[in-house]
Structures are given as structure tokens and as C-alpha cells.
Design an enzyme around this catalytic site. Sequence first.
Site: not given
Length: 393
Positions: A124, A127, A131, A157, A240, A243, A343, A366, A368
Site C-alpha cells: 500500500a 494514495e 500515485g 490497493i 525494482d 515490476r 468481429g 507499479e 506507469t
Amino acid sequence: MPWDVLTDEQRELRELVRTLARERIAPRAAEIDESHEFPWDVVELFREHEIFGLLFDEEWGGTGTGMLMALVTIEEISKVCATSGLILAVQELGSLGLKLAGSPEQRERYLPRLASGEWLCAYALSEAGSGSDSAAMRTTARLEGDEYILDGGKRFITNAGVANLYIVFAKTDPEAGHSGISAFVVESDAPGFAVARLEPKMGIAGSTTGELVFEGCRVPAGNLLGEEGEGFRIAMRILDRSRAGIAAQGLGIAQGATDYALEYAKTRETMGKPIAQHQLIAAKLADMETKCEAGRGLLYRFGRMVDEGAPDRELTKASAMAKLYCSDVAMEVTTEAVQVLGGYGYIREYPVERMMRDAKITQLYEGTNEIQRLVVAREMLKEQRAFLLAGVS
Ligand SMILES: Cc1cc2nc3c(=O)[nH]c(=O)nc-3n(C[C@H](O)[C@H](O)[C@H](O)COP(=O)(O)OP(=O)(O)OC[C@H]3O[C@@H](n4cnc5c(N)ncnc54)[C@H](O)[C@@H]3O)c2cc1C
């Protein structure tokens, strides 16, 4: 058997995960997407088959098979169901803080439960107002006797409401910027903690994404992770590594879509032949496959770097590149898969529209992909490279 970067032992393990994915998870994927319900049956399946253990060292009850195999596992599961792949990626995300910065007591208390899957976890950081700029967080923590009191809230979260523990970042010194942030382990029954609401979403519909509220939330002082003020550094060290889990999820979605489009293109006929034999469709399939394989190169290289003990400073760029590339590939390839099906690609009866909706989030969470590009460029600027054209005018 085609050449493979994995060892025989790793291939065997991948085969087990692949079989589980194909036989037990693939048949559930559409229902999970339709129902928007967290798939507890998949969690149970992971527990029974010790899949969570693939993310943990033997010391904690895991398999000790390393980062590369953890990534391969997330990729294989995400090929058939991105929500199920995310359950594993977030178990890694939420437990990395303990693995990297936990005290012996904290690791002893939590890691075995996470390795068995008895407990789920969450991370977490974000907020409502912070971000990408996570250091702008407003949640605070203050020490009172032998407890920290947390006040504030977290937004978006993953695993909100299903996790048993949350790694929460809060400001212990609001004036000190990055170095005023600390990390805490908050158990879901901590007094003053609540999950306020869950967000309806475009994709990964079975995964919960929610708002956490801390109102005078009390956690024992012993639940501080690392030292006061180390939280931001811990948060970044976690990302690190974690991700790459999102890169694996993206790659799995992309390969799943490629495989489906290939099978479809072999049997759907127009103008007297299978569409795979029309050059424009064949070219799409070739590009999709090539992009997946290129992403796999970046991702597996990262897995090997971790398993072979590469220093932290080298992981930052490698994981950002893997996440950036694999997630962009996920979006491009799933969009092309819909195109290959025509389609039929657009309707719910076929899985590629779900894959396209699921792919989008991998470019967002994690960090952008704009942030990943900033990270890669920043690391490039730090490097001392020999410039071969120096002196050439
Ligand atoms: C489904 C879902 C699950 C999530 N799970 C978690 C979780 O488990 N834990 C957690 O902590 N967070 C989680 N997040 C939050 C996620 O990490 C953030 O949404 C993300 O980091 C972006 O932050 P933001 O939404 O505030 O966008 P912003 O930071 O407001 O960004 C908006 C846009 O501006 C761009 N931008 C921002 N700053 C820059 C800059 N300096 N240069 C160039 N472009 C910039 C961004 O790339 C983006 O395109 C989740 C989000 C979603 C949607």
C-alpha cells in the site's frame, strides 16, 4: 524438443505449472472475468499445489527455485488468466518488504504463512493524491508508547479486503520529504484499519482494488519495517524487483493472445484459404510472436540477474525495461489478436477481448510506463559508457 533457455529441471517445473493452468485455471478465466469475484478457488489450488512456494526460499517453506522460475510461473498462469497471475505477482510484491528489510522476528512470523499461501498480502503505497509522485503521500504515523498510530488512507490497493497483511508506507516526519517516510506491517485486524470500498474496473476483474482507511490505527512498534525514514528506499527496492512480476503478467497475456490468434487463423477461412495464409495476417502473427520473444529475453535476463546476485543498482534499469517493454507488447499484441479474429475478436465468447482489457493495466500499475521511461533514461545518464564515436566530427 525446441531449444530453450531453461534447464531441464526448470522445464519440468514449467510443465507442471502449464498443465495446472491449462486444465484447472483456463476453464475458469471467463467466469472470473464475468463475475468480478475474487477467485478463492484459484488461491486454494495454488495452496494445494504449493505454487505460492515458488516465490520463496526454502528457509521459509518455499521451493528456493529463484526469481526466474517465479517469473516463468506468473507468465504461464497469466497466459490463461491475468487475474490469477496477479495473485502470484502481488504475493511477491507484498512479501518483498519482509524479504528485503524484515527483522528475523518479522520474517519468522510472516514469511512461512505467505509461502504456504495461508495468508495473502498487499502493498500500500498509492494514495488518492499521490500515485507517480508517491513521496507526496499524506498518511502519517506517530510513535505513542510501544505502538505507532497511523492516520490517512490509501487508494487503488490490490488485494484490499482479501489480504491478511498490508505493507503500508506513511510519513513519520512529514517535513523531511522522501526521508520522512517509513514502512509498516499492518495486519488486517489492526484496530482502526478498514477497507472502505472496492473499485469496479476495465480488466483484471476478479482482483480486488480498494481503498484503505487508517483512523488512529494502532500497530505494534515492532511492526516498523527497517528503520524510521527508510520507507521510501524500501518501497523503491521492492518495486525494482516486483515490476518484473508485472512484466511477466504482461508477457503471459501477450503470449496467450498470440497462441489463440494463431489457432484461430489456422482454421478460419476466407477467399478459399485459412486466414493465416493471407500475408497481412501472417505478418501480424509474426510480429506478435517476435515481440513476445523479445520481451521474454528482457524478462528472463532480469530473472537470471537476481538469481546470480547482480547488485541492486543494476536491477533498477533491467526491471524497468522489462516492465515497460512487456506491458507495451501486451497492449499491442492483444489489440492485434482482436484484429486477427475480426468481429469475433470483439465479442465475449472469445477470450481475446478480455485479454485486451486485462493488458491495459500492465502499462499503468507499479509505475506507469511514462515513469519507467524516466527511470531507464535516468539510469542511462548515470552510466559511464565508452562512446565509440568520440572524437569523430
Ligand atoms: C487496478 C490497479 C491496481 C493497483 N494496485 C496498486 C497496489 O497494489 N499498490 C499501490 O500502492 N498502488 C496500486 N495502484 C496504483 C498505481 O500504481 C497508480 O495508479 C500509478 O502509479 C499511477 O498513479 P496515478 O494513478 O496517481 O496517476 P498520476 O501519477 O496522476 O499520473 C497521471 C498521468 O501522468 C503521467 N505522469 C505522472 N508524472 C509524470 C512525470 N513526472 N513525467 C511524465 N509523465 C508523468 C502518468 O504516467 C500518467 O499517464 C493500482 C492501480 C490500479 C488502477
